[in-house]
Design a protein around this motif. Structure first.
Motif, mmCIF file in Angstrom:
data_model
loop_
_atom_site.group_PDB
_atom_site.id
_atom_site.type_symbol
_atom_site.label_atom_id
_atom_site.label_comp_id
_atom_site.label_asym_id
_atom_site.label_seq_id
_atom_site.Cartn_x
_atom_site.Cartn_y
_atom_site.Cartn_z
ATOM 1 N N LYS A 99 -8.654 -2.770 -1.333
ATOM 2 C CA LYS A 99 -8.176 -1.589 -0.607
ATOM 3 C C LYS A 99 -7.505 -0.598 -1.554
ATOM 4 O O LYS A 99 -7.730 0.620 -1.451
ATOM 5 N N VAL A 100 -6.688 -1.114 -2.460
ATOM 6 C CA VAL A 100 -6.015 -0.235 -3.418
ATOM 7 C C VAL A 100 -7.026 0.422 -4.345
ATOM 8 O O VAL A 100 -6.922 1.621 -4.637
ATOM 9 N N ILE A 158 -6.320 -6.957 -0.537
ATOM 10 C CA ILE A 158 -5.401 -5.857 -0.817
ATOM 11 C C ILE A 158 -5.764 -5.138 -2.110
ATOM 12 O O ILE A 158 -5.640 -3.901 -2.209
ATOM 13 N N ILE A 203 0.839 -1.197 0.000
ATOM 14 C CA ILE A 203 0.000 0.000 0.000
ATOM 15 C C ILE A 203 0.877 1.251 0.000
ATOM 16 O O ILE A 203 0.571 2.242 -0.674
ATOM 17 N N ILE A 236 -1.220 -3.483 -8.122
ATOM 18 C CA ILE A 236 -0.913 -4.113 -6.845
ATOM 19 C C ILE A 236 -0.834 -5.607 -7.102
ATOM 20 O O ILE A 236 -1.805 -6.235 -7.533
#
Length: 286
Positions: A117-118, A114, A85, A101
């Motif tokens: 979230k990105v 993840i 992140i 990512i």
């Protein structure tokens, strides 16, 4: 003309071509890539890996952004294989319009988490996101991955992944490797898996590590729905092989004498990729 990846690849998706993502490691390489793409009137993705970014520094990205903004061709500045992140946030603050990512080595649910979230943080500021599902091979280090050890992307899982994360494009594993294959190994793309993924996933698909695959296989991948293809080893081999040849003349010491012939060799390879991906003259569509 600078765009994010979502807008750039949507046009490629609708018109059946792939956009080259060229990894650059210094400004001369970058400028050479821009020159050949302008000459061929082709859209381009300027890909910078975190290791490359550390080498060129974030300050140089400001110059890259200015050069792209002053160009008539559409281009994306893309963080390639972001691993955290923090790296993603740094790239966005630096001015990247797209980030990847790479959670492909994580457990599936961790990869989903993840990537989501990105997407949440990147989409809030108009930056597009690439994720990866499955693992491709690697010949860039002493610990190489054989083709038979590749974890191919599961088409049904790909649909779930795309829907739950909100990514803008998906890198798939269908039989490629990062780097150049050893002579005793022959890569082969699984177009059948690509077709199955394409049926399940509507977002643009990405191919990493196609340097040693036959042109006929890459061409078929484009015909069957790949819209972004990463190119790193091929252009760097051309660039640095020529540099080794030039530097045999030990009297040379000025970069403006040493680098231009190296850039020209790199541009020849880049031009071949642009044509192979059917991206030539496609800048007119933007």
């Amino acid at each position: 003309m600078i765009l994010n990846m979502k807008d750039l690849l949507q046009v490629a998706r609708e018109n059946g071509f792939a956009i080259p993502a060229f990894n650059i490691s210094d400004y001369s390489m970058f400028n050479g890539i821009m020159e050949i793409c302008e000459e061929k009137n082709a859209p381009v993705i300027i890909a910078i890996h975190p290791d490359e970014l550390k080498h060129i520094t974030s300050e140089m990205v400001k110059g890259i952004l200015e050069r792209v903004n002053n160009s008539k061709i559409p281009a994306v500045i893309h963080l390639d294989h972001g691993a955290s992140i923090d790296q993603i946030i740094n790239a966005i603050r630096t001015g990247f319009t797209s980030v990847m990512i790479d959670g492909s080595l994580l457990q599936y649910e961790d990869n989903v988490d993840i990537c989501k979230k990105v997407c949440d943080l990147a989409h809030a500021v108009g930056v597009s996101v690439e994720g990866e599902l499955g693992t491709i091979g690697n010949t860039d280090s002493t610990e190489t991955t054989a083709p038979e050890d590749i974890l191919y992307t599961n088409p049904i899982q790909a649909r779930d992944f795309a829907e739950r994360t909100g990514i803008d494009c998906l890198a798939v594993a269908i039989g490629t490797c990062h780097g150049i294959y050893p002579k005793d190994k022959v890569p082969k793309l699984r177009i059948d898996i690509l077709d199955d993924i394409r049926k399940e996933v509507s977002i643009p698909l990405v191919l990493h590590g196609g340097s040693s695959n036959k042109d006929s296989e890459i061409e078929k991948a484009v015909e069957h729905g790949v819209n972004k293809i990463n190119i790193s080893s091929d252009i760097k081999v051309a660039y640095y092989n020529k540099m080794r040849e030039v530097l045999k003349d030990e009297s040379l010491r000025e970069p403006n004498v040493i680098q231009p012939p190296c850039v020209e060799e790199m541009k020849k390879i880049a031009a071949e990729k642009i044509k192979l991906f059917k991206a030539e003259n496609m800048a007119m569509l933007y």
